[in-house]
Every structure is written in structure tokens, then in C-alpha cells.
Scaffold this active site. Structure first.
Site, short mmCIF file in Angstrom:
data_model
loop_
_atom_site.label_atom_id
_atom_site.label_comp_id
_atom_site.label_asym_id
_atom_site.label_seq_id
_atom_site.Cartn_x
_atom_site.Cartn_y
_atom_site.Cartn_z
N CYS A 245 0.70 -1.41 0.01
CA CYS A 245 -0.28 0.39 -0.06
C CYS A 245 0.63 1.10 0.11
O CYS A 245 2.52 0.98 -0.48
CB CYS A 245 -1.10 0.00 1.08
SG CYS A 245 -0.19 0.26 3.08
N THR B 222 1.68 3.29 1.96
CA THR B 222 3.13 3.14 3.49
C THR B 222 3.79 1.46 4.17
O THR B 222 4.54 1.44 4.71
CB THR B 222 3.17 3.59 4.53
OG1 THR B 222 1.61 2.85 5.08
CG2 THR B 222 2.64 5.30 4.36
N HIS C 272 14.76 -20.27 16.91
CA HIS C 272 13.67 -19.10 16.56
C HIS C 272 11.97 -20.25 16.50
O HIS C 272 10.84 -19.64 16.43
CB HIS C 272 14.18 -18.22 15.43
CG HIS C 272 15.19 -17.71 15.21
ND1 HIS C 272 15.35 -16.42 16.18
CD2 HIS C 272 16.43 -18.05 15.12
CE1 HIS C 272 16.26 -16.49 16.11
NE2 HIS C 272 17.35 -16.99 15.34
C1 RB5 Z 1 -3.25 5.18 0.83
O1 RB5 Z 1 -4.13 6.93 0.53
C2 RB5 Z 1 -2.91 5.14 2.38
O2 RB5 Z 1 -3.89 5.60 3.28
C3 RB5 Z 1 -3.21 3.31 2.00
O3 RB5 Z 1 -1.86 3.21 1.30
C4 RB5 Z 1 -2.31 3.29 3.41
O4 RB5 Z 1 -0.51 4.12 3.23
C5 RB5 Z 1 -2.80 2.78 4.46
O5 RB5 Z 1 -1.90 2.24 5.21
#
Ligand code: RB5
Length: 146
Positions: free
Chosen positions: A67, A69, A135
Site C-alpha cells: 500500500c 506506506t 526461533h
Molecule cells: C492510501 O492513501 C493510504 O492510506 C494507503 O495506501 C496506506 O498507506 C495505508 O496504510
């Protein structure tokens, strides 16, 4: 070695997902694409659930989630039993996520890593084995609640 893998992303990392799919195919992997399939805005959680369910249930041994981040996807994926999702943006963390944590989902932020770094992270993650030993007990403890 299992050459099947499932991948998912939201709109923010759609383009990176498409490129990683090509990389995985070049490496001989059979790739299941859980979406999203366009750059239209979506809820990352829906796609994180699809991939995490497939790994948690054993349909796939490994998955990749992307995603903007990587945060939302990793938070979502780690709610599923047996899922060890590792959000990584450096080679050392990727390597250790396999060696010590037996990470079964690699999570990256498409707005954090560039394409070339992402490809290197994927390759290292696929190629690094779990060390086992001390582990094993530690990762079993991860699934205990409370
Ligand atoms: C989308 O704008 C963003 O919030 C998503 O891709 C992600 O970074 C969420 O954690």
C-alpha cells in the site's frame, strides 16, 4: 520449493504491484493477483484481508502486500492466525524477517521504496531461508493470545 505466491495492493501501490508481478513471473513464480486491479481509490484493508486469509488458511505459503506506506496492510495482515507479515524497506530487515521470524507475507510501502529497491527486497525475501532452531519456539509463541 513452493513457487506459488499471492499478491495484493491498494491503488497507491497498484503500479508497483504490476511490476513485482512481472518480476515474480520472470523468477518462475505462479502469481495469484488478489487485486486491486486499477488505480481507482479503494480500501487497503479489503485486499489485505484477501491475501492474509489465503496465507492463514494455507492456500498460499507466501504473500506480498503493498500500500502507500505498508502500514495499513501490515496491521491488517497480522490480525490473522499464522500470518507473520513483515513491513520492510531495507535489505537487513528483509533478511532477518525470513531468518528469525519466518515471515510469510512481505509488506512494502509503494510510496516509501523505489522500484529497484522493491525488486531487491522481494528477491532477498524469496531466497532467504528460516533458520529454525531457537526461533521455532519464538514464532509459535506469536500465535498465543494473552
Ligand atoms: C492510501 O492513501 C493510504 O492510506 C494507503 O495506501 C496506506 O498507506 C495505508 O496504510
Amino acid at each position: 520449493m513452493d513457487k506459488r505466491i499471492i499478491i495484493g495492493s491498494d491503488h497507491a501501490a497498484f503500479e508497483l504491484k504490476e511490476k513485482i508481478k512481472d518480476q515474480l513471473s520472470d523468477l518462475g513464480y505462479e502469481v495469484e493477483d488478489a487485486g486491486t486491479y486499477t488505480t481507482d481509490s479503494v480500501n487497503y484493508a479489503d485486499f489485505g484481508k484477501k491475501v492474509a486469509k489465503a496465507v492463514s488458511g494455507g492456500t498460499y505459503g507466501r504473500g506480498i502486500l503493498l500500500c502507500g506506506t505498508g502500514l495499513g496492510m501490515s496491521i491488517q495482515a497480522n490480525r490473522y492466525k499464522g500470518v507473520r507479515a513483515a513491513l520492510c524497506s531495507d535489505i537487513f530487515s528483509v533478511r532477518m524477517s525470513r531468518r528469525h521470524n519466518d515471515a510469510n507475507i512481505l509488506v512494502m510501502g509503494g510510496r516509501v521504496v523505489g522500484d529497484i529497491l522493491a525488486f531487491e527486497l522481494v528477491k532477498e525475501w524469496l531466497d532467504t531461508p528460516f533458520e529454525g532452531g531457537r526461533h521455532l519456539d519464538r514464532i509459535r509463541t506469536l500465535d498465543e493470545i494473552g
